[in-house]
Write a protein that holds these residues in place. Sequence first.
Motif, PDB file in Angstrom:
ATOM      1  N   GLU A 172       0.813  -1.222   0.000  1.00 32.06           N
ATOM      2  CA  GLU A 172       0.000   0.000   0.000  1.00 32.06           C
ATOM      3  C   GLU A 172       0.843   1.267   0.000  1.00 32.06           C
ATOM      4  N   GLY A 173       2.146   1.128   0.153  1.00 33.70           N
ATOM      5  CA  GLY A 173       3.023   2.301   0.172  1.00 33.70           C
ATOM      6  C   GLY A 173       2.885   3.115   1.457  1.00 33.70           C
ATOM      7  N   TYR A 174       2.284   2.522   2.478  1.00 26.98           N
ATOM      8  CA  TYR A 174       2.093   3.248   3.742  1.00 26.98           C
ATOM      9  C   TYR A 174       3.121   2.776   4.772  1.00 26.98           C
ATOM     10  N   LEU A 175       3.815   3.748   5.380  1.00 29.95           N
ATOM     11  CA  LEU A 175       4.843   3.432   6.371  1.00 29.95           C
ATOM     12  C   LEU A 175       4.370   3.861   7.767  1.00 29.95           C
ATOM     13  N   ALA A 176       4.270   2.925   8.678  1.00 36.16           N
ATOM     14  CA  ALA A 176       3.775   3.237  10.028  1.00 36.16           C
ATOM     15  C   ALA A 176       4.772   4.136  10.761  1.00 36.16           C
ATOM     16  N   GLU A 177       4.229   5.167  11.452  1.00 37.84           N
ATOM     17  CA  GLU A 177       5.099   6.058  12.253  1.00 37.84           C
ATOM     18  C   GLU A 177       5.303   5.506  13.658  1.00 37.84           C
ATOM     19  N   GLU A 178       4.287   4.837  14.185  1.00 41.22           N
ATOM     20  CA  GLU A 178       4.345   4.369  15.573  1.00 41.22           C
ATOM     21  C   GLU A 178       4.008   2.881  15.667  1.00 41.22           C
ATOM     22  N   LEU A 179       4.680   2.221  16.586  1.00 38.34           N
ATOM     23  CA  LEU A 179       4.347   0.826  16.901  1.00 38.34           C
ATOM     24  C   LEU A 179       4.259   0.709  18.421  1.00 38.34           C
ATOM     25  N   ASP A 180       3.071   0.318  18.884  1.00 37.58           N
ATOM     26  CA  ASP A 180       2.815   0.240  20.323  1.00 37.58           C
ATOM     27  C   ASP A 180       2.793  -1.232  20.724  1.00 37.58           C
ATOM     28  N   LEU A 181       3.681  -1.594  21.655  1.00 40.11           N
ATOM     29  CA  LEU A 181       3.821  -3.013  22.013  1.00 40.11           C
ATOM     30  C   LEU A 181       2.959  -3.418  23.215  1.00 40.11           C
ATOM     31  N   GLY A 182       2.141  -2.493  23.718  1.00 41.78           N
ATOM     32  CA  GLY A 182       1.195  -2.844  24.783  1.00 41.78           C
ATOM     33  C   GLY A 182       1.806  -2.841  26.177  1.00 41.78           C
TER      34      GLY A 182
END
Length: 436
Positions: free
Chosen positions: A235-245
């Motif tokens: 999709e060409g979308y790059l995530a800015e944040e990743l939340d590991l809980g």
Amino acid sequence: MICNNITIQNNTLYFGGLDTTALIKKYGSPLYLIDEARIRHNCRVYMQAMRQAFGESALPLYAGKAACFKRMYEIIREEGMGADVVSVGEIYTAYRAGFPMEKTYFHSNNKTDEDIVYAMEHGVGAFVVDNVEELYAIDREATARGIKQKVLLRLTPGIDPHTYEAVATGRVDSKFGSAIETGQAYAITREALQLGGIHLAGFHCHVGSQVFDSEVFLRAGEIMLAFVAEIYRKEGYLAEELDLGGGYGVRYLESDPYIDIAANVAQVADHLKLTAASLNIPLPAIRMEPGRSIVADAGMTLYTVGTIKRIPGYKNYVSVDGGMTDNPRYALYRSPYTVLLANRASEPCDFVCSVVGRCCESGDILQENVSLPASVSRGDILAVLTTGAYNYAMSSNYNRIPRLPVVMVNAAAADGKTDYIAVRRETPEDVSRNDL
Ligand code: LLP
């Protein structure tokens, strides 16, 4: 002792440097104690560990569900952390504490339209979106306001965290989130990318609570990063944040393992950096949401012993003036706790008993197989350790028992205010306040 803020001097239990028997005399029984210095210490462990391991973009969010009251959010604010909030009540409490609302992340698997409006009106920073209905509702409300709402999508990576079922939330069959394995995570991501009122900032997962080892974070992180890479490719979308809980587990018993949080976070960071590099994507800004490990060992509950019942050939009971209403965790999960007499803390313990509460219910047990001094008697002070997390937060008024006060201790207070009330004791009038 389980935690270094607990000591025994002259047969008496001290907490955060203060004499617990003097505190119960001053504030009455029963009561929760929370050690402000220990909360700050625990916050700093996460702040420093995450910044050092992942860089300045990383941020721990305090999971308010562990212990939610105004003073708590003030301390978290002062320590520079963000917050994970799960209801309008938690949002309001953070708001009242002057918490920077742009640093709040709103969870829940079923946000109503009213919840969504309330959160937007109070300036909640990000919504952690559980499902597609919720995504559409947020988009509708954001579009009506002419804004793009920041959201993370909650995904289930399909991990069994080897913790007890009731808190295992990262599995495919969980009530939370959209599963990667079933394709639902991909579908909701595509939707989010097309909606005009949504700013998709990244992804969230939570694998379980009371986790003692990094294995589960390493594995969940890998699965989440593989998903981030797939979405980037397709999709060409790059995530800015990743939340590991949620964060790491805590020691309830002397036999529980000690966890070096900084070393564990560093290990997770090393692994995720390598994984991201091998997938050819930059590592998103990392979030974690510790609740229990911020506040559990900063708490203790003090009770007064009442009835002692010896049933010859069967069992012994020691009743206290609290119970499942202030700590439902044994009744719910059979959670272990360390229990001792605060006013006879060095005496030999050879009387095995069940410590029970005063509710009209036989399941009202605080702990079984507890060893106390054989001469335990009415008027003794009984302490249950490590009760800072999920005790006050899960307390109830069952039997219309008024809730306990929360008394903060801070032995090193610059202004000499070594103890103060953060939440006052409920009265019988309080518990019938809403009756019309
Ligand atoms: N983030 C999410 C999305 C969560 O569901 C939870 C906990 C946390 C963070 C905080 O996890 P922690 O760092 O506290 O492990 N009432 C149970 C605990 C339920 C926890 C549910 N979610 C208990 O008393 O053990």
